[in-house]
Design a protein around this motif. Sequence first.
Motif, mmCIF file in Angstrom:
data_model
loop_
_atom_site.group_PDB
_atom_site.id
_atom_site.type_symbol
_atom_site.label_atom_id
_atom_site.label_comp_id
_atom_site.label_asym_id
_atom_site.label_seq_id
_atom_site.Cartn_x
_atom_site.Cartn_y
_atom_site.Cartn_z
ATOM 1 N N MET A 89 0.837 -1.207 0.000
ATOM 2 C CA MET A 89 0.000 0.000 0.000
ATOM 3 C C MET A 89 0.873 1.259 0.000
ATOM 4 O O MET A 89 0.614 2.231 -0.728
ATOM 5 C CB MET A 89 -0.910 -0.001 1.231
ATOM 6 C CG MET A 89 -2.035 -1.033 1.171
ATOM 7 S SD MET A 89 -3.260 -0.738 -0.112
ATOM 8 C CE MET A 89 -2.744 -1.928 -1.334
ATOM 9 N N HIS A 90 1.912 1.237 0.804
ATOM 10 C CA HIS A 90 2.795 2.406 0.891
ATOM 11 C C HIS A 90 3.521 2.623 -0.434
ATOM 12 O O HIS A 90 3.648 3.766 -0.934
ATOM 13 C CB HIS A 90 3.797 2.208 2.029
ATOM 14 C CG HIS A 90 4.627 3.408 2.305
ATOM 15 N ND1 HIS A 90 5.839 3.666 1.666
ATOM 16 C CD2 HIS A 90 4.443 4.469 3.151
ATOM 17 C CE1 HIS A 90 6.338 4.794 2.087
ATOM 18 N NE2 HIS A 90 5.514 5.317 3.021
ATOM 19 N N THR A 91 4.015 1.511 -1.035
ATOM 20 C CA THR A 91 4.713 1.641 -2.330
ATOM 21 C C THR A 91 3.780 2.170 -3.405
ATOM 22 O O THR A 91 4.166 3.050 -4.219
ATOM 23 C CB THR A 91 5.278 0.269 -2.740
ATOM 24 O OG1 THR A 91 6.165 -0.210 -1.716
ATOM 25 C CG2 THR A 91 6.026 0.365 -4.049
ATOM 26 N N ALA A 181 -6.857 2.526 2.885
ATOM 27 C CA ALA A 181 -5.635 3.126 3.429
ATOM 28 C C ALA A 181 -5.438 4.489 2.764
ATOM 29 O O ALA A 181 -5.460 4.584 1.527
ATOM 30 C CB ALA A 181 -4.444 2.214 3.182
ATOM 31 N N ALA A 182 -5.297 5.543 3.550
ATOM 32 C CA ALA A 182 -5.187 6.917 3.010
ATOM 33 C C ALA A 182 -3.854 7.516 3.401
ATOM 34 O O ALA A 182 -3.339 7.243 4.505
ATOM 35 C CB ALA A 182 -6.329 7.764 3.522
ATOM 36 N N PHE A 183 -3.301 8.357 2.502
ATOM 37 C CA PHE A 183 -2.001 9.003 2.725
ATOM 38 C C PHE A 183 -2.085 10.466 2.265
ATOM 39 O O PHE A 183 -2.867 10.815 1.375
ATOM 40 C CB PHE A 183 -0.900 8.278 1.934
ATOM 41 C CG PHE A 183 -0.738 6.833 2.288
ATOM 42 C CD1 PHE A 183 0.104 6.446 3.310
ATOM 43 C CD2 PHE A 183 -1.442 5.858 1.594
ATOM 44 C CE1 PHE A 183 0.258 5.117 3.621
ATOM 45 C CE2 PHE A 183 -1.289 4.535 1.916
ATOM 46 C CZ PHE A 183 -0.444 4.150 2.941
ATOM 47 N N LEU A 184 -1.255 11.314 2.848
ATOM 48 C CA LEU A 184 -1.084 12.726 2.443
ATOM 49 C C LEU A 184 0.348 12.952 1.997
ATOM 50 O O LEU A 184 1.282 12.373 2.576
ATOM 51 C CB LEU A 184 -1.412 13.677 3.598
ATOM 52 C CG LEU A 184 -2.887 13.850 3.980
ATOM 53 C CD1 LEU A 184 -2.991 14.746 5.192
ATOM 54 C CD2 LEU A 184 -3.687 14.414 2.820
ATOM 55 N N LEU A 201 -6.367 4.352 -0.998
ATOM 56 C CA LEU A 201 -6.212 3.085 -1.706
ATOM 57 C C LEU A 201 -7.191 2.029 -1.152
ATOM 58 O O LEU A 201 -7.524 2.012 0.047
ATOM 59 C CB LEU A 201 -4.787 2.556 -1.547
ATOM 60 C CG LEU A 201 -3.667 3.497 -2.029
ATOM 61 C CD1 LEU A 201 -2.317 2.876 -1.730
ATOM 62 C CD2 LEU A 201 -3.802 3.776 -3.517
ATOM 63 N N ASP A 202 -7.621 1.133 -2.042
ATOM 64 C CA ASP A 202 -8.522 0.018 -1.665
ATOM 65 C C ASP A 202 -7.649 -1.151 -1.154
ATOM 66 O O ASP A 202 -7.072 -1.908 -1.950
ATOM 67 C CB ASP A 202 -9.357 -0.402 -2.865
ATOM 68 C CG ASP A 202 -10.393 -1.444 -2.492
ATOM 69 O OD1 ASP A 202 -10.463 -1.819 -1.281
ATOM 70 O OD2 ASP A 202 -11.116 -1.933 -3.385
ATOM 71 N N GLN A 203 -7.555 -1.261 0.152
ATOM 72 C CA GLN A 203 -6.673 -2.282 0.764
ATOM 73 C C GLN A 203 -7.297 -3.671 0.754
ATOM 74 O O GLN A 203 -6.606 -4.685 0.767
ATOM 75 C CB GLN A 203 -6.323 -1.868 2.199
ATOM 76 C CG GLN A 203 -5.260 -2.732 2.863
ATOM 77 C CD GLN A 203 -4.922 -2.247 4.263
ATOM 78 O OE1 GLN A 203 -5.502 -1.248 4.708
ATOM 79 N NE2 GLN A 203 -3.998 -2.910 4.911
ATOM 80 N N ALA A 204 -8.632 -3.745 0.726
ATOM 81 C CA ALA A 204 -9.323 -5.040 0.848
ATOM 82 C C ALA A 204 -8.960 -5.974 -0.282
ATOM 83 O O ALA A 204 -8.701 -7.176 -0.086
ATOM 84 C CB ALA A 204 -10.825 -4.817 0.904
#
Length: 752
Positions: A89-91, A181-184, A201-204
Amino acid sequence: MVRSAPQRGTGHEGGRNDASVPSEDRSKAGARVALAEGARLAFRRLTTRFFLALRVKVVILLGLAALIMLAASGLLVFHVYDSEAGERMHTRAVIVTDMLASAIGTSDGDADLRDLVSRMAEQSHVDAVAIIDEGGRVIAASKDEGDGFSASPISGRDLRQFLAEGAAALRPVETAGPGLAAFLRRVSLPGGEAAAVFIRLDQAALVESLKAKAWNVLVWLTGAIIVGMVTVSLLMQRIVVGPIEALRNFAERRELMPDLPSSGPADEIAIVASALANSFKATSASESRLASLAHTDGLTGLGNWSFLKSRLAEEIAEAARTGETIAVMILNLDKFKDINDTLGHDSGDAILQRTADILRGCQKPGDIVARLGADEFGVVIRGAMSSDEAVEYANRFIRAVGVPFRIGAQEIHQTACVGLTLYPQDARDPDVLLKNADLALSRAKFEGSGACVLYRHELHLRVMERNSIERDLRAALAQKQFVLYYQPKVDITSGRISGAEALIRWQHPERGLIAPDLFVPVAERCGFIGDLTRWVLEEACRQNRAWQDAGLPKVGIAVNVSAVDLRRPDLSDMVANTLVRHAISPQYLELEVTESMVMRDVDVVIGTLRRLRSLGVGIGIDDFGTGYSSLAYLKRFPVKRLKIDRSFVRDIADTRDGKIIPKVIIDLAHSLGLNVLAEGVENVAQLEILRALGCDEAQGYFLGRPMPAAEFEVFLRHSPNGLHPVEELRDVMTIAASKGSPRRQGVPGSAA
C-alpha cells in the motif's frame, strides 16, 4: 365416584412394595444391571490400556507437536503477508503521488489538475485522489462528496501543520475507513503555493489476494508437516516403539526375543534386550533347578511325594484314554528306626540308597519310583493286568529288598512290607489311590514283615470306625460313658475267690457296649489312654472300698495298664495317691502288663515296676508266652504273677502236645517263686488238667464271666466264706484237691 390412587412402595394396604415385583422381573433387572456394570468395567479397562499404550502416547505427542507447528506456521505466514500488504500500500501510494507531484509542476490550471487526478484514480487499488490547498479547499478530486469523498477529516489545523512542516514524505491518515488506506503528501502548485495530495487506496482487494497466497503457502506447509510427522512417527515406531513393545511382550510372556533394530553395537535397547534375555535365562535355569530339587529326593536321587503325585495324575489321564490298569504300591522298610539307633544314620542312609537302587533295578520301563518319606518308597506300576499279577510284582520288590547284605562288618537282613491298590478298581483320583495304598500298608505292618496287602474296602471302613471312635472318645470321659466289669479269679485248689480283673467297657449312647479291643488302641494313639487309666484306677479302688465297707469278702482288683502308662514317670505317684484317697491297702491292687510291653525300654519299665512293687502293689504279666521276654529280664522284673495266655489253655485238653507249653510256664514260674493264673478256662476238663499241672489260679467263662459292679457284688454276697458261689464248681475243685493234686507250697492264693 373418584377413587384415590394407591400409594406405591409404602408397604400400606393397597400399596405395592418390592416384594410384589415378580421374581423373574427382579432377576432380569439384576442381570441388566450386572451386564451394564460389566460392560462399563470392560470399557474402562480397554480405554485405560489403550491410552496407556506407548504407541498411542507417541502418536498423541507427535500430533500435539504437529498442531503446535501448524499454529506457529499460520501465525508467521499471516504476519508476513500482513506486513507485505502494508508495504505494498505504501509503495503504491508513493508511485501515484510521485507521478502526481511531477505532473502538477507542469499542469496549466485547475482543469489540467482535475484531468490529472481522474487519470490517477484509474490506477489499480486506487480508490480516490484529491488535491487540497492549505486553506482546505479541494482543488481537484476524483470523487465528490456524493460519491463518498469528504475533505473535512483532513482540513483545518492538521492540514496547515502538515504543509508547514515542508516534508515531502507520505503520512498515513487514520480516518480512511474500513478496508481503505489513506495518505497525504505535500506538493507545490505551479504558482509556488503549497498543497496536499490526498490518496486513498482500496486495501481489501490487495489483502484478499495476499490471503489467498498465504492460505496456499499454509496448505503446503501443513502437508509438509504432516508428511514429516508421519515419517517421524514411522521412524519412532520402527526404532523406539517397536523394540520396546517387543521387550514388553518378551517380559510378559518370556517368548523368544526377536531381532531388534539397532544403530550399532552400543544401542541402548539392544543392551537392555540382551540383559533381559540373560536375566530370564538365568531365572529360567534357576526355576528349572529349583523345580527339579523340589521334585527330587536329595539322598536317593528318586522323585519325592509331589513328583509321584503329579506323575500319577498324568498316568491316570493316559490310562483313562487307553483303558490300562495302574497299580500304586507303597513299600515300607521294617524297623528302620532301630537301624538308625543301633548302626547310625550313615548306615541308614546307605540302606535307603541301596533300596532306591534295588527299586530302580526291579522296575519295568514306564514304571515310576519315588521316595515318599523317611523309610517309605512309592512305585506306580503301569499295565498291571490283574490284582494277582500286581501282588506278584510287589513281592518281587519285597524279595529283592530282603536279600542279605553287609555294611562294614555287620550283616543286615532288611525286610519290608507293601500296601497295594489298583486303578480303576479301587479309585480314580491320585489322592484317593495314595490314601488307599497307605491304608493297605498300615494293615501290612500289622500282619508283619514281608507282608503284601491289597487294598480292600473293609480297610477304609475300619479307618472310618477308628476315626469315629477317636471323635467320640473326647466326650466319653466327660459324659461318664465308661463302666467297669469284673471277672472273678478263682483258686483252683480251694475254690476260693482270690480276686477279680477290672475290665473297662464303653457304654456308647448310640452303638451300645463297645469292647476295649476297639477303643483302647485308638485311645493310645490319640493320647487319651492316660485319662482312661486314671479313671479305671479311681473307679476300681472306689468300688473295692465300697465292697469292703459293705462287709463283703476282701478281694484284690487287677487293673490293666498300657505301655504308655509304664513310661510315665508319675505312674507310681498316681497309684499311691489313689490308694490313699480311697483308703485301700496296696495288697488289694494289682497292675497287669502284657509281656510285649515290658520288653520296650526295659530299664525304664523295670524302674517303674520296682517303684510300684515297693508300694506293696502286685505286678502281673498278662498273655505270657506270646511275647519275646528273655528269662534274664524276667528274673529282674519284680513280678508276682504270670498269666498263661488263653491260646495255650484252649488246646490243653485236645492233644497231648497242648500241655507242654503250659507245663513249662508253670514250672518256670514256680522256680522263680511266682504265682500262675490261667485265663480262658471254658470247661471242667481244662480246669482239671491245669490243676494237675500245678496251676494256682484260673479265670474264664466257666468260672465266671465279666460282670457289672452290682452283679459282681451279688456274686460276692453269695460266696460262702469267700468260696465260689456255684456249689458244683466248688465241689469239683475241693474233691480234686482232696485227691492230692500237685500244689506248690508257700504261694498264697487269696491275695491278688
